[in-house]
Each structure stands twice: as structure tokens, then as C-alpha cells.
Design a protein around this motif. Structure first.
Motif, PDB file in Angstrom:
ATOM      1  N   ALA A  58       0.824  -1.209   0.000  1.00  0.00           N
ATOM      2  CA  ALA A  58       0.000   0.000   0.000  1.00  0.00           C
ATOM      3  C   ALA A  58       0.858   1.259   0.000  1.00  0.00           C
ATOM      4  CB  ALA A  58      -0.933  -0.011   1.212  1.00  0.00           C
ATOM      5  N   ASP A  59       1.971   1.266   0.734  1.00  0.00           N
ATOM      6  CA  ASP A  59       2.835   2.449   0.748  1.00  0.00           C
ATOM      7  C   ASP A  59       3.356   2.760  -0.651  1.00  0.00           C
ATOM      8  OD1 ASP A  59       2.768   3.260   3.467  1.00  0.00           O
ATOM      9  OD2 ASP A  59       4.152   1.652   4.014  1.00  0.00           O
ATOM     10  N   ASP A  60       3.760   1.724  -1.383  1.00  0.00           N
ATOM     11  CA  ASP A  60       4.250   1.921  -2.749  1.00  0.00           C
ATOM     12  C   ASP A  60       3.115   2.397  -3.656  1.00  0.00           C
ATOM     13  OD1 ASP A  60       6.304   1.888  -4.664  1.00  0.00           O
ATOM     14  OD2 ASP A  60       5.776  -0.136  -5.326  1.00  0.00           O
ATOM     15  N   TYR A  61       1.947   1.830  -3.484  1.00  0.00           N
ATOM     16  CA  TYR A  61       0.773   2.198  -4.271  1.00  0.00           C
ATOM     17  C   TYR A  61       0.446   3.683  -4.078  1.00  0.00           C
ATOM     18  CZ  TYR A  61      -3.927   1.306  -6.277  1.00  0.00           C
ATOM     19  OH  TYR A  61      -5.072   1.286  -7.049  1.00  0.00           O
ATOM     20  N   MET A  62       0.497   4.143  -2.842  1.00  0.00           N
ATOM     21  CA  MET A  62       0.154   5.536  -2.566  1.00  0.00           C
ATOM     22  C   MET A  62       1.123   6.479  -3.260  1.00  0.00           C
ATOM     23  SD  MET A  62      -2.572   5.138  -0.915  1.00  0.00           S
ATOM     24  CE  MET A  62      -2.907   6.876  -0.632  1.00  0.00           C
ATOM     25  N   GLU A  63       2.396   6.120  -3.311  1.00  0.00           N
ATOM     26  CA  GLU A  63       3.355   6.984  -3.996  1.00  0.00           C
ATOM     27  C   GLU A  63       3.004   7.106  -5.474  1.00  0.00           C
ATOM     28  OE1 GLU A  63       8.173   7.426  -4.768  1.00  0.00           O
ATOM     29  OE2 GLU A  63       7.433   6.087  -3.188  1.00  0.00           O
ATOM     30  N   VAL A  64       2.563   6.006  -6.094  1.00  0.00           N
ATOM     31  CA  VAL A  64       2.196   6.048  -7.509  1.00  0.00           C
ATOM     32  C   VAL A  64       1.004   6.973  -7.734  1.00  0.00           C
ATOM     33  CG1 VAL A  64       1.372   4.707  -9.481  1.00  0.00           C
ATOM     34  CG2 VAL A  64       3.092   3.731  -7.959  1.00  0.00           C
ATOM     35  N   VAL A  65      -0.065   6.787  -6.960  1.00  0.00           N
ATOM     36  CA  VAL A  65      -1.254   7.594  -7.216  1.00  0.00           C
ATOM     37  C   VAL A  65      -1.026   9.056  -6.846  1.00  0.00           C
ATOM     38  CG1 VAL A  65      -2.889   5.678  -7.153  1.00  0.00           C
ATOM     39  CG2 VAL A  65      -2.336   6.889  -5.018  1.00  0.00           C
ATOM     40  N   TYR A  66      -0.211   9.347  -5.827  1.00  0.00           N
ATOM     41  CA  TYR A  66       0.117  10.737  -5.524  1.00  0.00           C
ATOM     42  C   TYR A  66       0.820  11.387  -6.718  1.00  0.00           C
ATOM     43  CZ  TYR A  66      -0.727   9.905  -0.483  1.00  0.00           C
ATOM     44  OH  TYR A  66      -1.279   9.606   0.749  1.00  0.00           O
ATOM     45  N   LYS A  67       1.755  10.675  -7.304  1.00  0.00           N
ATOM     46  CA  LYS A  67       2.471  11.228  -8.457  1.00  0.00           C
ATOM     47  C   LYS A  67       1.516  11.507  -9.616  1.00  0.00           C
ATOM     48  CE  LYS A  67       7.023   9.170  -7.517  1.00  0.00           C
ATOM     49  NZ  LYS A  67       8.007   8.137  -7.945  1.00  0.00           N
ATOM     50  N   LEU A  68       0.559  10.611  -9.826  1.00  0.00           N
ATOM     51  CA  LEU A  68      -0.399  10.809 -10.915  1.00  0.00           C
ATOM     52  C   LEU A  68      -1.337  11.979 -10.615  1.00  0.00           C
ATOM     53  CD1 LEU A  68      -1.218   7.056 -11.646  1.00  0.00           C
ATOM     54  CD2 LEU A  68      -0.076   8.641 -13.211  1.00  0.00           C
ATOM     55  N   TRP A  69      -1.957  11.974  -9.446  1.00  0.00           N
ATOM     56  CA  TRP A  69      -2.935  13.004  -9.112  1.00  0.00           C
ATOM     57  C   TRP A  69      -2.297  14.379  -8.941  1.00  0.00           C
ATOM     58  CZ3 TRP A  69      -5.079   9.205  -4.989  1.00  0.00           C
ATOM     59  CH2 TRP A  69      -6.063   8.383  -5.562  1.00  0.00           C
ATOM     60  N   GLU A  70      -1.143  14.415  -8.290  1.00  0.00           N
ATOM     61  CA  GLU A  70      -0.561  15.690  -7.893  1.00  0.00           C
ATOM     62  C   GLU A  70       0.537  16.194  -8.832  1.00  0.00           C
ATOM     63  OE1 GLU A  70      -1.734  17.441  -5.457  1.00  0.00           O
ATOM     64  OE2 GLU A  70      -2.993  15.989  -4.391  1.00  0.00           O
ATOM     65  N   GLY A  71       1.266  15.274  -9.460  1.00  0.00           N
ATOM     66  CA  GLY A  71       2.482  15.683 -10.151  1.00  0.00           C
ATOM     67  C   GLY A  71       2.460  15.655 -11.654  1.00  0.00           C
ATOM     68  N   SER A  72       1.436  15.060 -12.254  1.00  0.00           N
ATOM     69  CA  SER A  72       1.463  14.913 -13.704  1.00  0.00           C
ATOM     70  C   SER A  72       0.996  16.177 -14.426  1.00  0.00           C
ATOM     71  CB  SER A  72       0.603  13.718 -14.131  1.00  0.00           C
ATOM     72  OG  SER A  72       0.759  13.445 -15.505  1.00  0.00           O
ATOM     73  N   TRP A  73      -0.060  16.794 -13.936  1.00  0.00           N
ATOM     74  CA  TRP A  73      -0.616  17.989 -14.569  1.00  0.00           C
ATOM     75  C   TRP A  73      -0.432  19.204 -13.653  1.00  0.00           C
ATOM     76  CZ3 TRP A  73      -4.415  18.122 -18.874  1.00  0.00           C
ATOM     77  CH2 TRP A  73      -4.510  16.891 -19.546  1.00  0.00           C
ATOM     78  N   GLU A  74       0.091  20.279 -14.240  1.00  0.00           N
ATOM     79  CA  GLU A  74       0.140  21.530 -13.510  1.00  0.00           C
ATOM     80  C   GLU A  74      -1.243  22.186 -13.513  1.00  0.00           C
ATOM     81  OE1 GLU A  74       3.084  24.238 -14.934  1.00  0.00           O
ATOM     82  OE2 GLU A  74       4.630  22.675 -15.132  1.00  0.00           O
ATOM     83  N   GLU A  75      -1.428  23.102 -12.585  1.00  0.00           N
ATOM     84  CA  GLU A  75      -2.628  23.925 -12.628  1.00  0.00           C
ATOM     85  C   GLU A  75      -2.652  24.706 -13.942  1.00  0.00           C
ATOM     86  OE1 GLU A  75      -5.292  24.107 -10.442  1.00  0.00           O
ATOM     87  OE2 GLU A  75      -4.245  22.313  -9.762  1.00  0.00           O
ATOM     88  N   GLY A  76      -3.816  24.787 -14.541  1.00  0.00           N
ATOM     89  CA  GLY A  76      -3.952  25.561 -15.762  1.00  0.00           C
ATOM     90  C   GLY A  76      -3.440  24.862 -17.003  1.00  0.00           C
ATOM     91  N   ALA A  77      -3.088  23.581 -16.909  1.00  0.00           N
ATOM     92  CA  ALA A  77      -2.614  22.866 -18.091  1.00  0.00           C
ATOM     93  C   ALA A  77      -3.701  22.755 -19.154  1.00  0.00           C
ATOM     94  CB  ALA A  77      -2.110  21.482 -17.699  1.00  0.00           C
ATOM     95  N   ALA A  78      -4.933  22.572 -18.711  1.00  0.00           N
ATOM     96  CA  ALA A  78      -6.058  22.526 -19.655  1.00  0.00           C
ATOM     97  C   ALA A  78      -6.487  23.966 -19.923  1.00  0.00           C
ATOM     98  CB  ALA A  78      -7.194  21.702 -19.084  1.00  0.00           C
ATOM     99  N   VAL A  79      -5.897  24.584 -20.965  1.00  0.00           N
ATOM    100  CA  VAL A  79      -6.097  26.019 -21.205  1.00  0.00           C
ATOM    101  C   VAL A  79      -7.419  26.319 -21.895  1.00  0.00           C
ATOM    102  CG1 VAL A  79      -3.642  26.553 -21.209  1.00  0.00           C
ATOM    103  CG2 VAL A  79      -4.752  25.864 -23.344  1.00  0.00           C
ATOM    104  N   ARG A  80      -7.965  25.363 -22.634  1.00  0.00           N
ATOM    105  CA  ARG A  80      -9.244  25.544 -23.335  1.00  0.00           C
ATOM    106  C   ARG A  80      -9.228  26.815 -24.211  1.00  0.00           C
ATOM    107  NH1 ARG A  80     -10.577  22.566 -18.807  1.00  0.00           N
ATOM    108  NH2 ARG A  80     -12.389  21.172 -18.989  1.00  0.00           N
ATOM    109  N   ASP A  81      -8.188  26.937 -24.986  1.00  0.00           N
ATOM    110  CA  ASP A  81      -8.008  28.122 -25.830  1.00  0.00           C
ATOM    111  C   ASP A  81      -8.665  27.885 -27.187  1.00  0.00           C
ATOM    112  OD1 ASP A  81      -7.091  30.212 -27.450  1.00  0.00           O
ATOM    113  OD2 ASP A  81      -5.128  30.290 -26.475  1.00  0.00           O
ATOM    114  N   ARG A  82      -9.873  28.373 -27.331  1.00  0.00           N
ATOM    115  CA  ARG A  82     -10.611  28.170 -28.583  1.00  0.00           C
ATOM    116  C   ARG A  82      -9.948  28.925 -29.743  1.00  0.00           C
ATOM    117  NH1 ARG A  82     -15.837  26.064 -27.662  1.00  0.00           N
ATOM    118  NH2 ARG A  82     -16.386  25.974 -25.439  1.00  0.00           N
ATOM    119  N   ALA A  83      -9.465  30.109 -29.480  1.00  0.00           N
ATOM    120  CA  ALA A  83      -8.893  30.914 -30.563  1.00  0.00           C
ATOM    121  C   ALA A  83      -7.659  30.240 -31.165  1.00  0.00           C
ATOM    122  CB  ALA A  83      -8.534  32.304 -30.041  1.00  0.00           C
ATOM    123  N   GLN A  84      -6.792  29.685 -30.304  1.00  0.00           N
ATOM    124  CA  GLN A  84      -5.573  29.038 -30.786  1.00  0.00           C
ATOM    125  C   GLN A  84      -5.766  27.566 -31.121  1.00  0.00           C
ATOM    126  OE1 GLN A  84      -2.695  30.756 -31.353  1.00  0.00           O
ATOM    127  NE2 GLN A  84      -3.924  32.569 -30.813  1.00  0.00           N
ATOM    128  N   GLY A  85      -6.921  27.035 -30.781  1.00  0.00           N
ATOM    129  CA  GLY A  85      -7.174  25.614 -31.043  1.00  0.00           C
ATOM    130  C   GLY A  85      -6.375  24.689 -30.147  1.00  0.00           C
TER     131      GLY A  85
END
Length: 464
Positions: free
Chosen positions: A161-188
Motif C-alpha cells: 500500500a505504501d508503494d501504491y500511494m506513492e504512484v497515485v500521488y504522483k499521478l494526481w498531484e504531479g502529472s498535470w500543472e494547474e492551468g494545463a487545460a487552457v481551453r483556448d478556442r482561438a488558438q485551437g
């Protein structure tokens, strides 16, 4: 000033849950567990009662320790048939605005990569109202269902479980920065690749090389629940858990576990009250004490003692079909739930239980205490239990559903509100904000926060 008492409803996507045999009661609706109207009605009742959450238990496997077969479990609907708890959550979220949902998932049999996506999906769809009850399993039948001869040893499951938690923390917290989904319609451009990062993990039990498939959800990491109070379970809770579910029949059992859990949090650099602790209990309330006692007698007439011992055999790994009802329950070590056996043996040296007494007690609401009386008497009991144990609230099992929760919403909640011990309205925000009055996302010293990326970063998919 005393904090508000917290309430979770404690249920499972099955028949009866902790009260075997009560599905036969004319006012119980749990036989309709496989239809959405039951769950939607329950969610509405809980939100009307300002419950903090619906804590959904789950078990992967069947209770086949009693008598060495699943027959008794099947006969008594002892947590089988049982459906997936996750799939009912979005429907209940759609008919509520504030109710939280704690979902049990056994990490031992859930690969972390797709599991992380499912939890992020739920967090999005509930707008941040989801939690995960982290369990490692306790049934050999579940291991066999996954193609294994038997489950891992108790403490080894927590190492996984300790190893499992490190994996999911990395996915949930470390893979995407805030604002990565910019949803910029003008630039596509929907997502800025420079703000999405590859997770590379090579641990003792799990390996991963991938990006998380979901953009950041309101909470990123769901509220983390945990239920183990063995020494290894406490160590895990002290590092990871935000809320812990404890169960036991009395103050003498619960109080030292609460103290040990708070100490475990401090040993991991956290404050003692960083963890919200919920104890299992069942409330049987009436307008008068006599009315409540009459309900209890009525419910007891529907208990399945065989079903109750089937549950307890599964929890402890001990076949109680071979015991006489007047035989004392003795401590036997197994690789099932250590705390479940301790509840009726070593945890309270002043109480000796017979097998028949265990069956009678477990038959309504499992191993927790049963508070019976008029609203004032029940409120006194709840306040007294909190004062004596240091818990924050209760995971409330039911005798009948949704009737037990209707009684609590209509009779107990107003009495607690009158005493200033229960909220009169929900706080805004996510489940984490409601429970802790804090930010929607985990912060230091919780280990999950250490994996979150903060801009600016180099472009492209960076290695972890």
C-alpha cells in the motif's frame, strides 16, 4: 467550544450490510439495492439530515470462512450479492449538492493507473465531493478470485500500500500543472503540453511510465479514509489518512485506538487533529424511550444469528460454525482483520464475550455500540461517547434503511442542533473543505503535497 459532531451514513451496495436478516423487515428497502431509486432516495434523506457523507463499504470476495463455504453468506445475503460502489455515486451526486461520498476500493487488486483515473473522474463528476477508503483486503476468497492462492500476509499488504500511494500521488498531484487545460478556442489548444509531465516510478511493487489521463480535479487527491487500527495500520494512517474509521463495542476499546492514531499522526510530523476519526455506531431512536425500545425489540426479532457469525468469521478468519453458542471467544491470530478479533477479545480485558453474545451484538449494526432512546437520551450518549474517546463523529450503520436515517434526520439532528453540536447548514466547497475548513487540496506536511508541480517548468513531458 466543542466542534460540531460529524455524521457519515455507513452503507454498502448490497442487502442489509451490517444487520444480517433485517432485510426481511417490512420497512427495510435494501433488497432494492440494485435499483437506482433506492440510492437516490437515500441520498436525499442524508442531505436533508446534513450528513457529512455516505461512507460506502465494499468487499471483493465472499464470506466463506463460516462452515468452509459461501452457503451461509448466500443464504443470508451476508454482503453477497454485492455490486460496485463507485457506479452509484454519480447518480446520487446528481440529486444532491453537498453530500460527500467515501468509496471503498481494495488497492491490492486495483492497478493504480486506471484506478487513479476512476477516482479523478468521480471527483470531477461530484465537483470535489469524493473520498477514497483505502483498504488492503482481508478475505482469501478475494485473492482466489484474482488468481492467487491466498492473500498476502497482513503487514506485507501495507508495504504494498505504501508503494501504491506513492504512484497515485504522483499521478494526481504531479502529472498535470494547474492551468494545463487552457481551453483556448482561438488558438485551437485544449491542453498545453508544457504543463503535463510524465510520471516514472520504479518501486518495490509497482512500476509506471505514463502521464495521468485526467486534468486536475477539484481536490486532485480525494479525501483519504482508512480503517486499520493494528500497529501497521496505525503507522499507515499516521502518514496517509485524513479520516480514520474505527469500530468496537465500547469506550474501553475505542479510546486507546483514538489516542494511538493521533500519536501516529504526530510521529509523521502532522498535528494530532489532522485526522478526523469516526467510530461505528447504530442509533435506534423514537419519540419516547418506550417507542425506541419497541423498535429495538422489533428489529431483534429479524436478526439472522447465522448471518452475523458469517460476518464475524470473515472479519476474523475464524470459523465460528465450529463453536457452541455458550463458548467464550478466544483470541486467535490470523491474516484477516486483526482489529476485528481484538474487538471481542484483548481490547477490553473487563469483558468476556460468548459466541452467542457476539452473534446477538453483531446482528444489529455490526461491532459498534447501539444507542437506544428518545432524542435527548441518544444525544447524551453521542456526546458522552465523543467525550470519553476523543473521536470527531460517527459512521452510522443502520438497522433498516432508509428508515434508520430518516429517524436520525428527523429526531436526533434537531436535538443536536439545539445543543449547538451539529451544523445548521453545509459549509461551501469540496468534501475536504467541509471536513477541515481548509483548502480543497492537500498541503504539507501530508506526503501527497510533495509531489505537486508548481510552475514554471521546462517544456514538454518532463521525467519524474
Amino acid at each position: 467550544m466543542a466542534r460540531d459532531i460529524l455524521f457519515n451514513a455507513f452503507a454498502m451496495n448490497c442487502v442489509g450490510h451490517q444487520s444480517p436478516g433485517l432485510w426481511r423487515h417490512p420497512k427495510d428497502r435494501t433488497a432494492d439495492y440494485n435499483r437506482l431509486p433506492y440510492w437516490l432516495d437515500l441520498a436525499r434523506v442524508l442531505e436533508r439530515g446534513l450528513f457529512d457523507g455516505l461512507f460506502l463499504a465494499d468487499v471483493l470476495g465472499v464470506y466463506d470462512v463460516f462452515g468452509g463455504s459461501p452457503d451461509a453468506a448466500l443464504r443470508n445475503a451476508t454482503q453477497v450479492p454485492v455490486n460496485d460502489p463507485m457506479l452509484i455515486v454519480p447518480a446520487m451526486a446528481a440529486v444532491t449538492q453537498h453530500l460527500g461520498f467515501g468509496v471503498t476500493s481494495t488497492l491490492t487488486y486495483e492497478p493504480p493507473y486506471p484506478f487513479a483515473r476512476r477516482m479523478s473522474t468521480l471527483d470531477h463528476l461530484t465537483e470535489g465531493r469524493v473520498g477514497w477508503n483505502i483498504v488492503t483486503g482481508y478475505l482469501d476468497s478475494a485473492a482466489r478470485g484474482m488468481g492467487l492462492a491466498h492473500q498476502r500476509a497482513h503487514d506485507d499488504r501495507y508495504a504494498v500500500a505504501d508503494d501504491y500511494m506513492e504512484v497515485v500521488y504522483k499521478l494526481w498531484e504531479g502529472s498535470w500543472e494547474e492551468g494545463a487545460a487552457v481551453r483556448d478556442r482561438a488558438q485551437g489548444v485544449f491542453t498545453d503540453p508544457a504543463k503535463v509531465h510524465r510520471v516514472r516510478h520504479q518501486g518495490p511493487h509497482y512500476a509506471l511510465d505514463a502521464i495521468h489521463l485526467c486534468e486536475p480535479s477539484p481536490q486532485r487527491t480525494p479525501v483519504l479514509y482508512q480503517a486499520g487500527t493494528s500497529p501497521r495500520g496505525r503507522a499507515f494512517a499516521g502518514r496517509h489518512a485524513e479520516a480514520v474509521f474505527v469500530s468496537g463495542p465500547s469506550v474501553a476499546v475505542i479510546a486507546p485506538r483514538v489516542a494511538a492514531l493521533r500519536q501516529a499522526a504526530q510521529e509523521n510530523g502532522r498535528a494530532a487533529d489532522d485526522i478526523r476519526i469516526f467510530a461505528m455506531a447504530t442509533i435506534i431512536v423514537g419519540e419516547t424511550e418506550a417507542a425506541a425500545r419497541a423498535k429495538l425489540d422489533d428489529y431483534r426479532a429479524h436478526i439472522s444469528r447465522e448471518g452475523a457469525l458469517t460476518l464475524y468469521s470473515g472479519w476474523t478468519g475464524v470459523d465460528f460454525s465450529t463453536y457452541a453458542h455458550d463458548q467464550q471467544v478466544r483470541h486467535i491470530e490470523s491474516e484477516a482483520g486483526r482489529s476485528a478479533m481484538d474487538n471481542m477479545t484483548r481490547a477490553d480485558p473487563n469483558r468476556v464475550w460468548t459466541v452467542g453474545e457476539v452473534a446477538e451484538h453483531v446482528g444489529i449494526g455490526g461491532v459498534g455500540p447501539v444507542f437506544v432512546g428518545d432524542p435527548a437520551q441518544v444525544a447524551d450518549a453521542l456526546e458522552g461517547f465523543i467525550g470519553a474517546t476523543g473521536i470527531d463523529g460517527f459512521n452510522l450503520a443502520f438497522a433498516i434503511s432508509p428508515g434508520s436515517y430518516e429517524d436520525i434526520a428527523d429526531l436526533v439532528v434537531p436535538e443536536l442542533q439545539r445543543r449547538g453540536r451539529y451544523k445548521r447548514a453545509y459549509a461551501p466547497g469540496t468534501l475536504r473543505e467541509k471536513l477541515f475548513g481548509a483548502a480543497p487540496r492537500l498541503s504539507a506536511p501530508h506526503p501527497a503535497a510533495s509531489y505537486r508541480r508548481l510552475p514554471p517548468h521546462a517544456s514538454g513531458l518532463a521525467a519524474e
